[in-house]
Enzyme design. Structure first.
Site, PDB file in Angstrom:
ATOM      1  N   ASN A  11     -61.329  86.732 -54.978  1.00 62.00           N
ATOM      2  CA  ASN A  11     -62.164  85.719 -55.642  1.00 62.00           C
ATOM      3  C   ASN A  11     -63.056  86.334 -56.717  1.00 62.00           C
ATOM      4  O   ASN A  11     -63.095  85.863 -57.853  1.00 62.00           O
ATOM      5  CB  ASN A  11     -63.064  85.029 -54.611  1.00 62.00           C
ATOM      6  CG  ASN A  11     -62.267  84.175 -53.663  1.00 62.00           C
ATOM      7  OD1 ASN A  11     -61.400  83.429 -54.086  1.00 62.00           O
ATOM      8  ND2 ASN A  11     -62.543  84.296 -52.377  1.00 62.00           N
ATOM      9  N   LYS A  13     -78.290  89.828 -46.018  1.00 66.18           N
ATOM     10  CA  LYS A  13     -78.995  89.638 -47.296  1.00 66.18           C
ATOM     11  C   LYS A  13     -80.499  89.844 -47.123  1.00 66.18           C
ATOM     12  O   LYS A  13     -81.167  90.380 -48.006  1.00 66.18           O
ATOM     13  CB  LYS A  13     -78.693  88.247 -47.847  1.00 66.18           C
ATOM     14  CG  LYS A  13     -77.226  88.115 -48.264  1.00 66.18           C
ATOM     15  CD  LYS A  13     -76.849  86.677 -48.506  1.00 66.18           C
ATOM     16  CE  LYS A  13     -75.409  86.551 -48.939  1.00 66.18           C
ATOM     17  NZ  LYS A  13     -74.945  85.156 -48.915  1.00 66.18           N
TER      18      LYS A  13
HETATM   19  N1  LIG Z   1     -66.471  85.197 -52.762  1.00 68.43           N
HETATM   20  C1  LIG Z   1     -67.755  85.036 -52.959  1.00 68.43           C
HETATM   21  O1  LIG Z   1     -68.234  83.936 -53.273  1.00 68.43           O
HETATM   22  C2  LIG Z   1     -68.707  86.202 -52.851  1.00 68.43           C
HETATM   23  C3  LIG Z   1     -70.068  86.030 -53.182  1.00 68.43           C
HETATM   24  C4  LIG Z   1     -70.936  87.132 -53.102  1.00 68.43           C
HETATM   25  C5  LIG Z   1     -70.441  88.347 -52.677  1.00 68.43           C
HETATM   26  N2  LIG Z   1     -69.113  88.465 -52.355  1.00 68.43           N
HETATM   27  C6  LIG Z   1     -68.645  89.778 -51.888  1.00 68.43           C
HETATM   28  O2  LIG Z   1     -67.676  90.273 -52.808  1.00 68.43           O
HETATM   29  C7  LIG Z   1     -66.704  91.043 -52.126  1.00 68.43           C
HETATM   30  C8  LIG Z   1     -65.313  90.498 -52.428  1.00 68.43           C
HETATM   31  O3  LIG Z   1     -65.220  89.164 -51.953  1.00 68.43           O
HETATM   32  P1  LIG Z   1     -63.980  88.237 -52.316  1.00 68.43           P
HETATM   33  O4  LIG Z   1     -64.354  86.862 -51.892  1.00 68.43           O
HETATM   34  O5  LIG Z   1     -63.551  88.456 -53.720  1.00 68.43           O
HETATM   35  O6  LIG Z   1     -62.870  88.828 -51.314  1.00 68.43           O
HETATM   36  P2  LIG Z   1     -61.307  88.471 -51.279  1.00 68.43           P
HETATM   37  O7  LIG Z   1     -61.025  87.247 -52.068  1.00 68.43           O
HETATM   38  O8  LIG Z   1     -60.895  88.511 -49.853  1.00 68.43           O
HETATM   39  O9  LIG Z   1     -60.624  89.703 -52.040  1.00 68.43           O
HETATM   40  C9  LIG Z   1     -60.510  90.980 -51.499  1.00 68.43           C
HETATM   41  C10 LIG Z   1     -59.614  91.815 -52.405  1.00 68.43           C
HETATM   42  O10 LIG Z   1     -59.576  93.138 -51.894  1.00 68.43           O
HETATM   43  C11 LIG Z   1     -58.236  93.595 -51.832  1.00 68.43           C
HETATM   44  N3  LIG Z   1     -58.140  94.567 -50.738  1.00 68.43           N
HETATM   45  C12 LIG Z   1     -58.370  94.373 -49.415  1.00 68.43           C
HETATM   46  N4  LIG Z   1     -58.188  95.524 -48.746  1.00 68.43           N
HETATM   47  C13 LIG Z   1     -57.833  96.446 -49.655  1.00 68.43           C
HETATM   48  C14 LIG Z   1     -57.501  97.829 -49.583  1.00 68.43           C
HETATM   49  N5  LIG Z   1     -57.510  98.480 -48.436  1.00 68.43           N
HETATM   50  N6  LIG Z   1     -57.202  98.458 -50.740  1.00 68.43           N
HETATM   51  C15 LIG Z   1     -57.180  97.823 -51.917  1.00 68.43           C
HETATM   52  N7  LIG Z   1     -57.496  96.522 -52.046  1.00 68.43           N
HETATM   53  C16 LIG Z   1     -57.808  95.844 -50.934  1.00 68.43           C
HETATM   54  C17 LIG Z   1     -57.398  92.362 -51.589  1.00 68.43           C
HETATM   55  O11 LIG Z   1     -56.086  92.615 -52.062  1.00 68.43           O
HETATM   56  P3  LIG Z   1     -54.952  91.477 -52.060  1.00 68.43           P
HETATM   57  O12 LIG Z   1     -55.296  90.564 -53.203  1.00 68.43           O
HETATM   58  O13 LIG Z   1     -53.705  92.220 -52.290  1.00 68.43           O
HETATM   59  O14 LIG Z   1     -55.025  90.799 -50.719  1.00 68.43           O
HETATM   60  C18 LIG Z   1     -58.161  91.332 -52.458  1.00 68.43           C
HETATM   61  O15 LIG Z   1     -57.700  91.392 -53.785  1.00 68.43           O
HETATM   62  C19 LIG Z   1     -67.099  90.984 -50.647  1.00 68.43           C
HETATM   63  O16 LIG Z   1     -67.875  92.097 -50.313  1.00 68.43           O
HETATM   64  C20 LIG Z   1     -67.946  89.725 -50.564  1.00 68.43           C
HETATM   65  O17 LIG Z   1     -68.880  89.749 -49.501  1.00 68.43           O
HETATM   66  C21 LIG Z   1     -68.242  87.443 -52.432  1.00 68.43           C
END
Ligand SMILES: NC(=O)c1ccc[n+]([C@@H]2O[C@H](COP(=O)([O-])OP(=O)(O)OC[C@H]3O[C@@H](n4cnc5c(N)ncnc54)[C@H](OP(=O)(O)O)[C@@H]3O)[C@@H](O)[C@H]2O)c1
Length: 455
Positions: free
Chosen positions: A35, A227
């Site tokens: 995301n 947080k």
């Molecule tokens: N989403 C939000 O609204 C939000 C808001 C604030 C903070 N955050 C923080 O931002 C971070 C990312 O969140 P997100 O929502 O973007 O997570 P997400 O959608 O689950 O994406 C995670 C990404 O990491 C990749 N990944 C997982 N394990 C891996 C590994 N071992 N090696 C390489 N790549 C790997 C996944 O690859 P694949 O695509 O191949 O599965 C995916 O692209 C988190 O720490 C979250 O707490 C998110």
């Protein structure tokens, strides 16, 4: 000129200190393309020229690590940069800045440590990682002289971390209090405005993508606690771990609690609170950090924060009251905060990097038992003669004075609703223990602490 170009008006003076040897072309390695990672890569790829015109920095995405290379992805997400090996990204000597957007504890922790040890600047939005391993990571950053930036970890797009860390660096902050979890705020807003049950509001939040299938991290307050630890750390210049944050969730709150709060002129919110406890001996500073549902006067600015929005209210000695409000989550919103950090870090690339943030002031954490506030609580009792007297006796035995008591319902459904005068948490907990031991008490409902002026 497109609207986007108009937004990225070139700044009068480039922020990059080229005179001190900072690079204008910066190579970025991104870990994770979900995301936030996906939104960030798209933002940079589509705005690289405008970003360069505005900041003087050319961001080149060199490599992107993902878990699954076979997953179908948009062409805008630079498929030519993908690798399955995240270590390849952090060990690439040509990469200046690593952005960690994988989430979770491992391998994120190891990768961030490797990147810092290699002298790279690191940007992350991973609150879980910081709340659990913050001290280790900031030590590593300090040792290598690299920056570890984390604006996206609290409050999504809201520029909060930098405001506390930089703009309010000299401020004596008294209290930081916020709605930092959009999922629980959405659920409580629906219960408050639409009178839907907690269960139905949760299902709705899940169907809208605000809540995970397993909502525990949000509804039990774990996300808000992480947080709170980060915010308390920046506000009070200290290192505060997740285990030091007192935490309760919203699972026991029901619509009748919220209706009762409304009658008193209050709203129910899940609050993250970090406050300085003024003591006769000022050193080391005493800090209380907690997350729990709270009754907040409807006139308080946080009471009006509805739906999935976040807001943080800061009280400083000289600054007075400040409020930061916006989208607390979402890929695009968070990517905006991450991009800000990326440009900030880019300013240090090639120059002598600044000292890492979050310093080392020793603080004492005030236990929740010491909290003094007013309490709302409900007790379901058998409707028998003498019940009221025995319940009131338990309050009295523990020094908890009752401000008001109301009986709702009759017979088997009799519920007593109490508001206490100012009381000490330890005494209220002892009262709850005493009430549970009474055979006329069937159930004790949600305990809600009152924040704001005395009722
Ligand atoms: N989403 C939000 O609204 C939000 C808001 C604030 C903070 N955050 C923080 O931002 C971070 C990312 O969140 P997100 O929502 O973007 O997570 P997400 O959608 O689950 O994406 C995670 C990404 O990491 C990749 N990944 C997982 N394990 C891996 C590994 N071992 N090696 C390489 N790549 C790997 C996944 O690859 P694949 O695509 O191949 O599965 C995916 O692209 C988190 O720490 C979250 O707490 C998110």
């Amino acid at each position: 000129m497109s609207p986007r170009d108009r937004y990225f008006v070139p700044m009068a003076a480039p922020r990059v200190r080229t005179d001190q040897g900072a690079k204008t072309q910066v190579r970025v390695g991104v870990l994770g393309l979900g995301n936030v990672g996906g939104a960030l890569v798209e933002l940079i790829a589509t705005n690289a020229d405008a970003i360069e015109a505005r900041s003087g920095v050319r961001l080149d995405i060199a490599k992107i690590a993902v878990r699954d290379l076979k997953r179908g992805r948009d062409k805008a997400l630079l498929p030519e940069c993908l690798t399955k090996d995240a270590h390849e990204v952090v060990s690439d000597e040509t990469i200046d800045i690593v952005v960690e957007l994988i989430g979770g504890l491992e391998p994120a922790r190891t990768l961030v440590l490797e990147a810092l040890a290699a002298g790279k600047q690191v940007v992350t939005a991973n609150k879980e990682l910081l709340a659990n391993f913050g001290p280790e990571l900031f030590d590593a950053a300090g040792k290598s002289g690299s920056a570890l930036l984390f604006e996206g970890s609290v409050g999504g797009a809201i520029p909060l971390v930098r405001a506390l860390r930089v703009s309010l660096a000299g401020e004596h902050i008294r209290r930081v209090m916020g709605i930092v979890n959009g999922t629980t705020n959405y659920i409580l807003s629906q219960m408050s405005e639409e009178k839907v049950s907690y269960k139905d509001a949760l299902v709705e939040a899940q169907s809208l993508g605000y809540a995970e299938r397993d909502p525990t991290a949000d509804v039990a307050g774990f996300d808000a606690a992480a947080k709170a630890a980060i915010l308390a750390g920046i506000a009070f210049n200290a290192r505060i771990g997740l285990s030091e944050v007192y935490r309760e969730g919203i699972e026991t709150i029901n619509v009748s609690d919220i209706d009762f709060a409304h009658r008193l002129g209050y709203e129910v919110k899940l609050l993250a609170i970090a406050e300085r406890i003024e003591t006769a001996v000022p050193e080391p500073p005493r800090i209380a950090v907690r997350v729990h549902p709270a009754m907040l006067p409807t006139t308080h600015p946080l009471a009006g924060v509805r739906g999935a929005f976040n807001a943080v209210f800061v009280e400083g000695e000289s600054s007075g009251e400040l409020m930061f409000y916006g989208r607390g989550a979402g890929g695009k919103a968070t990517a905006s905060a991450v991009l800000g950090d990326l440009l900030d870090a880019a300013c240090d690339v090639g120059s002598s990097a600044r000292e890492s943030h979050l310093s080392r002031v020793h603080v004492t954490i005030d236990p929740i038992d010491n909290l003094r506030t007013q309490y709302y609580l409900t007790v379901d009792v058998l409707d028998r003669p003498g019940v009221l007297a025995s319940v009131a006796t338990v309050f009295g035995m523990h020094d908890v004075s009752i401000r008001s008591m109301e009986q709702v319902g009759l017979g088997e459904d009799a519920r007593l609703v109490f508001i206490t005068h100012m009381a000490r948490e330890a005494d209220v907990q002892a009262t709850l223990g005493g009430l549970r031991a009474l055979d006329v008490v069937e159930h004790i409902g949600g305990l809600i602490r009152v924040v704001g002026h005395e009722l």
